[in-house]
Design a protein around this motif. Sequence first.
Motif, PDB file in Angstrom:
ATOM      1  N   GLY A  71       0.806  -1.223   0.000  1.00 38.07           N
ATOM      2  CA  GLY A  71       0.000   0.000   0.000  1.00 38.07           C
ATOM      3  C   GLY A  71       0.836   1.269   0.000  1.00 38.07           C
ATOM      4  N   ASP A  72       0.359   2.276   0.748  1.00 39.28           N
ATOM      5  CA  ASP A  72       1.025   3.577   0.767  1.00 39.28           C
ATOM      6  C   ASP A  72       2.449   3.482   1.326  1.00 39.28           C
ATOM      7  OD1 ASP A  72      -1.258   4.715  -0.266  1.00 39.28           O
ATOM      8  OD2 ASP A  72      -1.994   5.458   1.665  1.00 39.28           O
ATOM      9  N   ASP A  73       2.657   2.556   2.258  1.00 41.63           N
ATOM     10  CA  ASP A  73       4.001   2.412   2.839  1.00 41.63           C
ATOM     11  C   ASP A  73       4.997   1.949   1.779  1.00 41.63           C
ATOM     12  OD1 ASP A  73       5.945   2.223   4.994  1.00 41.63           O
ATOM     13  OD2 ASP A  73       5.707   0.047   4.829  1.00 41.63           O
ATOM     14  N   LYS A  74       4.587   0.986   0.949  1.00 44.22           N
ATOM     15  CA  LYS A  74       5.463   0.494  -0.119  1.00 44.22           C
ATOM     16  C   LYS A  74       5.765   1.613  -1.126  1.00 44.22           C
ATOM     17  CE  LYS A  74       5.890  -3.209  -3.539  1.00 44.22           C
ATOM     18  NZ  LYS A  74       5.266  -4.435  -4.089  1.00 44.22           N
ATOM     19  N   THR A  75       4.734   2.388  -1.466  1.00 41.61           N
ATOM     20  CA  THR A  75       4.924   3.485  -2.420  1.00 41.61           C
ATOM     21  C   THR A  75       5.867   4.554  -1.848  1.00 41.61           C
ATOM     22  OG1 THR A  75       2.718   3.136  -3.331  1.00 41.61           O
ATOM     23  CG2 THR A  75       3.736   5.277  -3.747  1.00 41.61           C
ATOM     24  N   ALA A  76       5.686   4.895  -0.571  1.00 36.85           N
ATOM     25  CA  ALA A  76       6.540   5.920   0.048  1.00 36.85           C
ATOM     26  C   ALA A  76       7.995   5.451   0.111  1.00 36.85           C
ATOM     27  CB  ALA A  76       6.032   6.252   1.450  1.00 36.85           C
ATOM     28  N   HIS A  77       8.183   4.157   0.389  1.00 38.83           N
ATOM     29  CA  HIS A  77       9.545   3.620   0.448  1.00 38.83           C
ATOM     30  C   HIS A  77      10.194   3.674  -0.931  1.00 38.83           C
ATOM     31  CE1 HIS A  77      12.600   0.332   1.247  1.00 38.83           C
ATOM     32  NE2 HIS A  77      12.793   1.174   2.228  1.00 38.83           N
ATOM     33  N   ARG A  78       9.462   3.267  -1.944  1.00 41.86           N
ATOM     34  CA  ARG A  78       9.987   3.333  -3.316  1.00 41.86           C
ATOM     35  C   ARG A  78      10.318   4.764  -3.705  1.00 41.86           C
ATOM     36  NH1 ARG A  78       5.566   3.245  -7.666  1.00 41.86           N
ATOM     37  NH2 ARG A  78       5.499   5.349  -6.807  1.00 41.86           N
ATOM     38  N   ASP A  98      16.548  -9.531  -5.934  1.00 46.76           N
ATOM     39  CA  ASP A  98      15.969 -10.070  -7.173  1.00 46.76           C
ATOM     40  C   ASP A  98      15.965  -9.012  -8.267  1.00 46.76           C
ATOM     41  OD1 ASP A  98      12.912  -8.929  -7.391  1.00 46.76           O
ATOM     42  OD2 ASP A  98      13.589  -9.141  -5.312  1.00 46.76           O
ATOM     43  N   ARG A  99      16.174  -9.477  -9.483  1.00 48.97           N
ATOM     44  CA  ARG A  99      16.339  -8.556 -10.607  1.00 48.97           C
ATOM     45  C   ARG A  99      15.068  -7.782 -10.922  1.00 48.97           C
ATOM     46  NH1 ARG A  99      19.560  -6.322 -13.434  1.00 48.97           N
ATOM     47  NH2 ARG A  99      21.228  -7.280 -12.225  1.00 48.97           N
ATOM     48  N   GLY A 100      13.923  -8.396 -10.724  1.00 46.53           N
ATOM     49  CA  GLY A 100      12.681  -7.703 -11.027  1.00 46.53           C
ATOM     50  C   GLY A 100      12.521  -6.433 -10.199  1.00 46.53           C
ATOM     51  N   ALA A 101      12.725  -6.545  -8.881  1.00 43.35           N
ATOM     52  CA  ALA A 101      12.589  -5.374  -8.013  1.00 43.35           C
ATOM     53  C   ALA A 101      13.648  -4.325  -8.354  1.00 43.35           C
ATOM     54  CB  ALA A 101      12.724  -5.801  -6.554  1.00 43.35           C
ATOM     55  N   ALA A 114      22.325  -7.726  -8.669  1.00 38.64           N
ATOM     56  CA  ALA A 114      21.344  -8.541  -7.936  1.00 38.64           C
ATOM     57  C   ALA A 114      22.026  -9.770  -7.333  1.00 38.64           C
ATOM     58  CB  ALA A 114      20.224  -8.985  -8.880  1.00 38.64           C
ATOM     59  N   LEU A 115      21.652 -10.087  -6.116  1.00 36.11           N
ATOM     60  CA  LEU A 115      22.166 -11.323  -5.508  1.00 36.11           C
ATOM     61  C   LEU A 115      21.739 -12.539  -6.328  1.00 36.11           C
ATOM     62  CD1 LEU A 115      21.547 -10.528  -1.725  1.00 36.11           C
ATOM     63  CD2 LEU A 115      23.766 -10.744  -2.861  1.00 36.11           C
ATOM     64  N   ASP A 116      20.602 -12.447  -7.010  1.00 33.82           N
ATOM     65  CA  ASP A 116      20.167 -13.523  -7.919  1.00 33.82           C
ATOM     66  C   ASP A 116      21.251 -13.811  -8.958  1.00 33.82           C
ATOM     67  OD1 ASP A 116      17.766 -14.053  -6.800  1.00 33.82           O
ATOM     68  OD2 ASP A 116      16.539 -13.056  -8.338  1.00 33.82           O
ATOM     69  N   ASP A 117      21.875 -12.761  -9.472  1.00 33.46           N
ATOM     70  CA  ASP A 117      22.857 -12.913 -10.552  1.00 33.46           C
ATOM     71  C   ASP A 117      24.128 -13.611 -10.076  1.00 33.46           C
ATOM     72  OD1 ASP A 117      21.025 -11.484 -11.994  1.00 33.46           O
ATOM     73  OD2 ASP A 117      22.124  -9.581 -11.890  1.00 33.46           O
ATOM     74  N   THR A 118      24.405 -13.523  -8.783  1.00 34.67           N
ATOM     75  CA  THR A 118      25.634 -14.124  -8.246  1.00 34.67           C
ATOM     76  C   THR A 118      25.319 -15.387  -7.442  1.00 34.67           C
ATOM     77  OG1 THR A 118      25.539 -12.785  -6.229  1.00 34.67           O
ATOM     78  CG2 THR A 118      26.753 -11.852  -8.108  1.00 34.67           C
ATOM     79  N   HIS A 119      24.098 -15.932  -7.653  1.00 29.74           N
ATOM     80  CA  HIS A 119      23.665 -17.148  -6.937  1.00 29.74           C
ATOM     81  C   HIS A 119      23.828 -16.985  -5.434  1.00 29.74           C
ATOM     82  CE1 HIS A 119      23.374 -18.963 -10.904  1.00 29.74           C
ATOM     83  NE2 HIS A 119      24.618 -18.566 -11.145  1.00 29.74           N
ATOM     84  N   HIS A 133      14.601   1.658 -13.366  1.00 30.31           N
ATOM     85  CA  HIS A 133      13.866   2.283 -14.470  1.00 30.31           C
ATOM     86  C   HIS A 133      13.389   3.679 -14.071  1.00 30.31           C
ATOM     87  CE1 HIS A 133      11.143   2.792 -17.863  1.00 30.31           C
ATOM     88  NE2 HIS A 133      10.175   3.059 -17.005  1.00 30.31           N
ATOM     89  N   LEU A 134      12.844   3.805 -12.872  1.00 30.96           N
ATOM     90  CA  LEU A 134      12.358   5.119 -12.413  1.00 30.96           C
ATOM     91  C   LEU A 134      13.528   6.073 -12.160  1.00 30.96           C
ATOM     92  CD1 LEU A 134       9.596   3.858  -9.954  1.00 30.96           C
ATOM     93  CD2 LEU A 134       9.230   4.956 -12.162  1.00 30.96           C
ATOM     94  N   ALA A 135      14.613   5.558 -11.596  1.00 30.38           N
ATOM     95  CA  ALA A 135      15.771   6.413 -11.307  1.00 30.38           C
ATOM     96  C   ALA A 135      16.409   6.925 -12.595  1.00 30.38           C
ATOM     97  CB  ALA A 135      16.797   5.643 -10.482  1.00 30.38           C
ATOM     98  N   ALA A 136      16.394   6.094 -13.640  1.00 31.54           N
ATOM     99  CA  ALA A 136      17.050   6.455 -14.899  1.00 31.54           C
ATOM    100  C   ALA A 136      16.332   7.584 -15.627  1.00 31.54           C
ATOM    101  CB  ALA A 136      17.152   5.233 -15.804  1.00 31.54           C
ATOM    102  N   ALA A 137      15.123   7.950 -15.164  1.00 31.16           N
ATOM    103  CA  ALA A 137      14.387   9.050 -15.798  1.00 31.16           C
ATOM    104  C   ALA A 137      15.163  10.361 -15.695  1.00 31.16           C
ATOM    105  CB  ALA A 137      13.009   9.193 -15.157  1.00 31.16           C
ATOM    106  N   SER A 138      16.089  10.450 -14.752  1.00 30.19           N
ATOM    107  CA  SER A 138      16.904  11.654 -14.610  1.00 30.19           C
ATOM    108  C   SER A 138      17.955  11.762 -15.708  1.00 30.19           C
ATOM    109  CB  SER A 138      17.599  11.659 -13.245  1.00 30.19           C
ATOM    110  OG  SER A 138      18.540  10.605 -13.174  1.00 30.19           O
ATOM    111  N   GLY A 139      18.174  10.671 -16.440  1.00 31.82           N
ATOM    112  CA  GLY A 139      19.175  10.672 -17.500  1.00 31.82           C
ATOM    113  C   GLY A 139      20.579  10.341 -17.024  1.00 31.82           C
ATOM    114  N   LYS A 140      20.759  10.172 -15.735  1.00 30.98           N
ATOM    115  CA  LYS A 140      22.088   9.886 -15.195  1.00 30.98           C
ATOM    116  C   LYS A 140      22.367   8.383 -15.285  1.00 30.98           C
ATOM    117  CE  LYS A 140      21.020  11.943 -11.346  1.00 30.98           C
ATOM    118  NZ  LYS A 140      21.016  12.614 -10.045  1.00 30.98           N
ATOM    119  N   PRO A 141      23.654   7.993 -15.350  1.00 28.87           N
ATOM    120  CA  PRO A 141      23.971   6.563 -15.475  1.00 28.87           C
ATOM    121  C   PRO A 141      23.568   5.776 -14.225  1.00 28.87           C
ATOM    122  CG  PRO A 141      25.964   7.875 -15.103  1.00 28.87           C
ATOM    123  CD  PRO A 141      24.855   8.850 -15.344  1.00 28.87           C
ATOM    124  N   THR A 142      22.990   4.630 -14.455  1.00 32.00           N
ATOM    125  CA  THR A 142      22.540   3.758 -13.376  1.00 32.00           C
ATOM    126  C   THR A 142      22.969   2.325 -13.686  1.00 32.00           C
ATOM    127  OG1 THR A 142      20.602   5.172 -13.030  1.00 32.00           O
ATOM    128  CG2 THR A 142      20.519   2.975 -12.083  1.00 32.00           C
TER     129      THR A 142
END
Length: 389
Positions: A60-67, A88-91, A110-115, A97-106
């Motif tokens: 809910g609102d808590d998840k949105t505020a944290h993001r 996880d890569r999805g999160a 993910a721990l998933d990627d390194t098992h 994606h949202l951070a990259a809207a600023s145009g800065k390099p991102t």
Amino acid sequence: MSKVPSEFLGYARPDGSAGTRNHVLVLSILGLANRAAERAAQALPGVLYVGTPYGRGQYGDDKTAHRDQLVGLCRNPNIAGAVIVGADRGALEGIAHLAAASGKPTRTVALDDTHEDSLDASAAAIRHAGELAHAASRLRREKFPASALFMGVECGHSDATSGLVANPVSGACVDRLVDTGGTAVVGETVEWLGAEHIVAKRAANDAVAKAIVDAVLRREQAVARTGQDLTGNNPGAENIRGGLSSIEEKSLGAIAKTGSRPIQGVLALAERPAGKGLYLMDGPSFSPESLTGFAAAGAQLMLFTTGAGNAFTNAIAPTIKITGRPDTARRLVQQIDFDASPVFEGREDIADAGARLFELVMAVASGAATWGEIHGEGAECFTRIGASM
């Protein structure tokens, strides 16, 4: 008094904003990944680490505020580029994606990627952060008008001198910034309580005035439902020792930080202002959380008034510590950046002190270090507004 500068030297960002600092950020978006991210930042001098202890079980609102806080910190103009670390890569991709809207390099790790190998995740983050730090080092400061500044204004460990001197001096500085076309925000909703009718009279329109009054009422009712007495919490013990007896008395001094210009809107936590001018943020009164809300909204510099002293500063935005209390200014010489005690002693008026503070603001925006930066006091503190699953 020397002429107050109208320009500062900042770092140009792709979205047109100006950084007062040029941090590379390693951001952990999940408590499980904090150590992997922190190790990476520690391996590279000058790289900034920020981690949240949360990230799962929110809704809910808590998840949105944290993001919004996570994304907003990445997008702050003082960040040159960010490595985002999670499980996880999805999160991760959602935040990136949202951070990259600023145009800065991102970059993402993910721990998933390194098992689930945390050390491998640290190694990957070191390489990404090193690449971003190399690129950031090639950037040079250039001239920006004062109107490119967005300043957060906070108080902490206030006493009876705060409302008489440090807060009015900060308010005079806020007026000066707003008059140049810049932006400022003041939060700590509970500290408008008892003075909200005064603040609301300065609202740009009726809707803003109603939003101010409603925000205070929601906080007051939320506390009342728990049966808790504000006294001892806000004002806190140090406020009471400093001569503040009630939240109403504290609020009447606290609102002096807002200066005298019209209030353009009431922002949610971490919400970016839609335009220039003075804004309020409906947010927590605890300074570390409040400052993170301002930084996530895009503030590149903070003013922080105090009575008895308060060492805490924001990690991303340089934080100018101000006191009007003579003994605090004499005692905390490597904490207090601006001594407003000549106003307390009748040797300077508030307008002149405000002009002197604005001159310091422009110097810090151009790279002059605050005591908090020199001593490494900075941190970020995430606000939760709901329970976990």
